[in-house]
Design a protein around this motif. Structure first.
Motif, PDB file in Angstrom:
ATOM      1  N   PHE A 238       0.834  -1.205   0.000  1.00  0.00           N
ATOM      2  CA  PHE A 238       0.000   0.000   0.000  1.00  0.00           C
ATOM      3  C   PHE A 238       0.869   1.254   0.000  1.00  0.00           C
ATOM      4  O   PHE A 238       0.602   2.203  -0.753  1.00  0.00           O
ATOM      5  CB  PHE A 238      -0.923  -0.001   1.208  1.00  0.00           C
ATOM      6  N   LEU A 239       1.904   1.280   0.824  1.00  0.00           N
ATOM      7  CA  LEU A 239       2.780   2.451   0.880  1.00  0.00           C
ATOM      8  C   LEU A 239       3.444   2.708  -0.479  1.00  0.00           C
ATOM      9  O   LEU A 239       3.515   3.852  -0.937  1.00  0.00           O
ATOM     10  CB  LEU A 239       3.853   2.259   1.958  1.00  0.00           C
ATOM     11  N   VAL A 240       3.918   1.630  -1.111  1.00  0.00           N
ATOM     12  CA  VAL A 240       4.592   1.783  -2.401  1.00  0.00           C
ATOM     13  C   VAL A 240       3.615   2.260  -3.465  1.00  0.00           C
ATOM     14  O   VAL A 240       3.904   3.195  -4.235  1.00  0.00           O
ATOM     15  CB  VAL A 240       5.248   0.446  -2.820  1.00  0.00           C
TER      16      VAL A 240
ATOM     17  N   PRO B  16      -6.842  -0.404   3.155  1.00  0.00           N
ATOM     18  CA  PRO B  16      -7.554  -1.425   3.958  1.00  0.00           C
ATOM     19  C   PRO B  16      -7.801  -2.712   3.190  1.00  0.00           C
ATOM     20  O   PRO B  16      -7.657  -3.811   3.734  1.00  0.00           O
ATOM     21  CB  PRO B  16      -8.871  -0.718   4.318  1.00  0.00           C
ATOM     22  N   TYR B  17      -8.166  -2.579   1.923  1.00  0.00           N
ATOM     23  CA  TYR B  17      -8.436  -3.773   1.115  1.00  0.00           C
ATOM     24  C   TYR B  17      -7.178  -4.630   0.965  1.00  0.00           C
ATOM     25  O   TYR B  17      -7.228  -5.860   1.136  1.00  0.00           O
ATOM     26  CB  TYR B  17      -8.953  -3.357  -0.258  1.00  0.00           C
TER      27      TYR B  17
ATOM     28  N   CYS C 251     -13.546   1.070  -3.941  1.00  0.00           N
ATOM     29  CA  CYS C 251     -12.532   0.618  -2.972  1.00  0.00           C
ATOM     30  C   CYS C 251     -13.165   0.247  -1.638  1.00  0.00           C
ATOM     31  O   CYS C 251     -12.794  -0.750  -1.010  1.00  0.00           O
ATOM     32  CB  CYS C 251     -11.494   1.723  -2.744  1.00  0.00           C
ATOM     33  N   LEU C 252     -14.133   1.051  -1.190  1.00  0.00           N
ATOM     34  CA  LEU C 252     -14.819   0.769   0.070  1.00  0.00           C
ATOM     35  C   LEU C 252     -15.560  -0.560  -0.017  1.00  0.00           C
ATOM     36  O   LEU C 252     -15.526  -1.364   0.922  1.00  0.00           O
ATOM     37  CB  LEU C 252     -15.786   1.909   0.395  1.00  0.00           C
ATOM     38  N   ALA C 253     -16.232  -0.807  -1.141  1.00  0.00           N
ATOM     39  CA  ALA C 253     -16.944  -2.073  -1.331  1.00  0.00           C
ATOM     40  C   ALA C 253     -15.973  -3.254  -1.268  1.00  0.00           C
ATOM     41  O   ALA C 253     -16.258  -4.294  -0.655  1.00  0.00           O
ATOM     42  CB  ALA C 253     -17.679  -2.059  -2.665  1.00  0.00           C
ATOM     43  N   MET C 254     -14.816  -3.115  -1.897  1.00  0.00           N
ATOM     44  CA  MET C 254     -13.819  -4.185  -1.890  1.00  0.00           C
ATOM     45  C   MET C 254     -13.314  -4.457  -0.475  1.00  0.00           C
ATOM     46  O   MET C 254     -13.144  -5.612  -0.074  1.00  0.00           O
ATOM     47  CB  MET C 254     -12.662  -3.808  -2.818  1.00  0.00           C
ATOM     48  N   ALA C 255     -13.082  -3.395   0.295  1.00  0.00           N
ATOM     49  CA  ALA C 255     -12.580  -3.556   1.656  1.00  0.00           C
ATOM     50  C   ALA C 255     -13.626  -4.226   2.549  1.00  0.00           C
ATOM     51  O   ALA C 255     -13.296  -5.106   3.354  1.00  0.00           O
ATOM     52  CB  ALA C 255     -12.187  -2.198   2.233  1.00  0.00           C
TER      53      ALA C 255
END
Length: 433
Positions: A299-301, A332-333, A383-387
């Protein structure tokens, strides 16, 4: 060529449709990768289990089963895919009127016959991993991807082949990696096979299929869900579709790392169980620790390099902005997905993979339903749905682990191992007769 404006691709201005074709075609290949995982992963687990038990006959049977399954799957996918390349392009891109459909058809005309090389490489990787060598497959992957990166600009821009050049670069890079992999495999001191009848080969194939099918189903369902999500993203806008395709392709680097941890956990678990040792809890803890660290680092990368990633795929303007936002919302995902995928390796290695495939199927269905409802928020809503769906899958996996309990899981694994050993002994008896 293929409706491309004169010199457009030579200037590197690929446009959203061409960028989307190459990116989304990668999603199709990932679905097909899931198909051949039946051969590659099934071979890996059976080979690791046989080596843990010190069973050379089991080693031979695992290798034979992997190649037999490859020979069964490859013609159907390569020939069938080539013949159905235009309907497939329309399915992926949403209709005959889409100007990107002819481009995708041209890409698939090269890429789908070349899937035979991709599938063979996966079987070679599976054999090497089953013997405990996970470094060589990684080096082969780096070789293939490095050659693809070198050949892409040469064939796409230098030779003016456009998206067909991208497909050809992929096939050539993988072919070179496969040749090197076969050379390495020839040098390995694996038990030799001789005098095998079609009946015994069919039995080996069935064992490989039975062992590899759960992981294959899990992967195919997950990749199919990512592909189906394109239809939801298409409701938001064309730029978002291209951005989603690029970002998803970039994210697969992290996803492949999660699956590498999963396969390592499956190999270790299978080998320990084959040797009579049950250390699933310890393997699971290590897999979770490593996957959480890899997920957070990914995620950071991705977040830090998002603008450069989009630029590297030729995206600009709206597409680049949407893709950068999407990559920066994935944290989060990615973390939840990393934990779920990696811990699944313990279940794969102990024979409980079918349960994971069911959880994945339910999770993907939930993800699509949530994405449809949250698409009004744009790509952050997706993205929220995936998480949320990944959180539900992790919760289900935790409950499964508590409900099963170490004793019951051990008993089930012992029964499955006994059945496999019994089948192998029967085959050996037939062979001696």
């Amino acid at each position: 060529m293929n409706g491309v404006p004169e010199g457009g691709e030579r200037r590197g201005c690929l446009g959203a449709d061409r960028v989307a074709v190459v990116a989304l075609a990668g999603n199709v290949e990932n679905v097909l990768l899931g198909v051949v995982l039946m051969a590659g992963s099934g071979t890996t687990v059976l080979l690791a289990r046989a080596r843990g038990a010190g069973d050379p006959d089991g080693v031979r049977a695992a290798v034979r089963g992997g190649w037999a399954l490859w020979a069964l799957l490859t013609p159907a996918v390569a020939v069938g895919g080539f013949l159905g390349r235009e309907p497939l392009a329309e399915l992926v891109l949403g209709g005959h009127g889409n100007p990107a459909v002819p481009l995708a058809t041209g890409y698939f005309a090269v890429a789908l016959p070349g899937i035979a090389v991709f599938f063979a490489t996966n079987v070679v990787d599976g054999i090497l991993k089953g013997t405990g060598d996970t470094r060589t497959p990684m080096r082969l992957a780096l070789l293939a991807n490095g050659l693809i990166l070198l050949l892409d600009p040469l064939l796409i821009l230098g030779c003016g082949l456009g998206v067909r050049g991208a497909a050809l670069a992929t096939v050539l890079g993988r072919t070179a990696a496969l040749a090197c992999g076969l050379v390495v495999l020839r040098r390995r001191a694996l038990p030799r096979t001789a005098g095998v009848t079609p009946r015994h080969l069919l039995a080996d194939l069935r064992r490989t299929l039975r062992t590899g099918l759960p992981l294959s189903a899990d992967f195919v369902v997950r990749m199919s869900g990512a592909l189906a999500l394109v239809a939801v993203v298409a409701r938001i806008g064309v730029a978002e579709v291209a951005a989603y395709g690029i970002a998803t392709k970039a994210m697969y680097g992290a996803t492949m790392a999660f699956y590498a941890i999963r396969q390592a956990a499956a190999i270790h678990t299978a080998r320990l169980l084959g040797g009579g040792r049950d250390e699933r809890r310890a393997v699971g803890r290590e897999a979770l620790r490593l996957s959480a660290a890899v997920g957070f680092a990914a995620f950071l990368v991705l977040s830090a390099t998002a603008p450069w990633i989009m630029a590297g795929f030729g995206a600009s303007g709206e597409v680049a902005a949407a893709g950068t936002l999407y990559l920066r919302c994935l944290g989060p995902y990615l973390l939840l997905l990393a934990c779920f995928i990696a811990l699944g390796g313990v279940f794969d290695g102990s024979g409980a993979g079918p349960l994971l495939a069911r959880i994945t199927g339910c999770g993907v269905a939930l993800q699509l339903a949530l994405a449809h409802g949250l698409s009004g928020l744009g790509l952050p809503g997706v993205c929220l749905a995936m998480a949320l769906a990944a959180a539900a899958q992790c919760t289900a996996l935790a409950r499964l682990h508590r409900r099963t309990g170490p004793q019951r899981v051990a008993e089930g694994a012992a029964v499955r191992a006994a059945r496999t050993a019994s089948g192998a002994r029967t085959d050996d008896a037939d062979r001696h007769r």
